[in-house]
Design a protein around this motif. Structure first.
Motif: not given
Length: 264
Positions: A181-210
């Motif tokens: 959409s920006e008129g840039i070739s799909e072959h343009q190389p790029y590298v991705v880095y993580q800059i933020s992380h959000t962990l949202s606990l929707i449920q309060a109760q958790w079952q043990a993995l076992d």
């Protein structure tokens, strides 16, 4: 709370997540990319703090949304401190320098719930066998030398799916469309880095993995809107984890795709 990570920690996390970016394992490569030496995986460095806060959330009216911004890399063997301050400000620092900053809130952002898409969910057993999940859980506990909260374990599993799929993830395919959409070739190389992380606990109760019924666990993933600033594209990927079609947690990874110069 203080911590430092060694070579075995990096190797254990790489075995868990399949994240073998050479910046974590090749000192010369890391230095060539602007670091003083090998650096710790961001997800690994965040884990002790997220694990502590997830346990607090389970025990009572404590933070259910944990968000961290990765500002500076953490070096191998670097002594770091995890601190919280009212109203639940988070900081990961070393030598008086803030490396990660963030917040922990008792309620999740309602916008995250827009990512709930049970019709697009996929079974977790499509990606991992039950035995593999138990083995990964044991490996993660050895890595952080602590009992791993189930939400933090699943957070790590979803990240490993992102790493495994890499170019096939929602963000990667969205970037390709965005470049077009920006008129840039799909072959343009790029590298991705993580800059933020959000962990949202929707449920309060958790079952043990076992005692977990893995057949009831599903996940979905989608990319969010992209924004271009010069030669960088900012976006995010949202994972949702379900149990019996009910959302358990959401993980949003803020990412930056840096466009690279094409080789001539």
């Amino acid at each position: 709370m203080q911590c430092q990570f060694n070579e075995m920690d990096l190797e254990n996390w790489a075995q868990f997540s399949a994240d073998r970016n050479p910046v974590h394992f090749d000192a010369d490569f890391a230095i060539a990319n602007g670091h003083s030496g090998r650096i710790v995986h961001g997800m690994l460095a965040m884990m002790p703090l997220k694990n502590h806060l997830a346990n607090e959330a389970t025990e009572g009216d404590q933070p259910s949304e944990i968000k961290l911004h990765l500002k500076h890399a953490i070096g191998l063997h670097q002594q770091i401190s995890y601190t919280t301050a009212p109203p639940q400000r988070l900081k990961v620092s070393a030598d008086s320098k803030t490396l990660y900053s963030g917040s922990a809130k008792p309620r999740i952002d309602p916008d995250i719930l827009t990512g709930i898409a049970p019709e697009r969910k996929r079974p977790i057993l499509e990606r991992f066998s039950a035995q593999a999940l138990h083995e990964k859980h044991a490996l993660l506990q050895r890595t952080i030398d602590s009992e791993v909260h189930p939400a933090v374990f699943w957070d790590a599993i979803l990240f490993s799916i992102y790493i495994e799929d890499n170019r096939k993830t929602a963000l990667a395919s969205d970037v390709q469309r965005f470049l077009a959409s920006e008129g840039i070739s799909e072959h343009q190389p790029y590298v991705v880095y993580q800059i933020s992380h959000t962990l949202s606990l929707i449920q309060a109760q958790w079952q043990a993995l076992d005692g977990q019924d893995f057949e009831s666990i599903h996940y979905s993933v989608k990319g969010k809107d992209l924004v271009r600033v010069n030669d960088s594209i900012f976006g995010s990927v949202v994972f949702m984890l379900y149990c019996h079609d009910q959302p358990l947690l959401a993980v949003e990874m803020g990412l930056i795709a840096n466009l690279l110069e094409q080789q001539t």
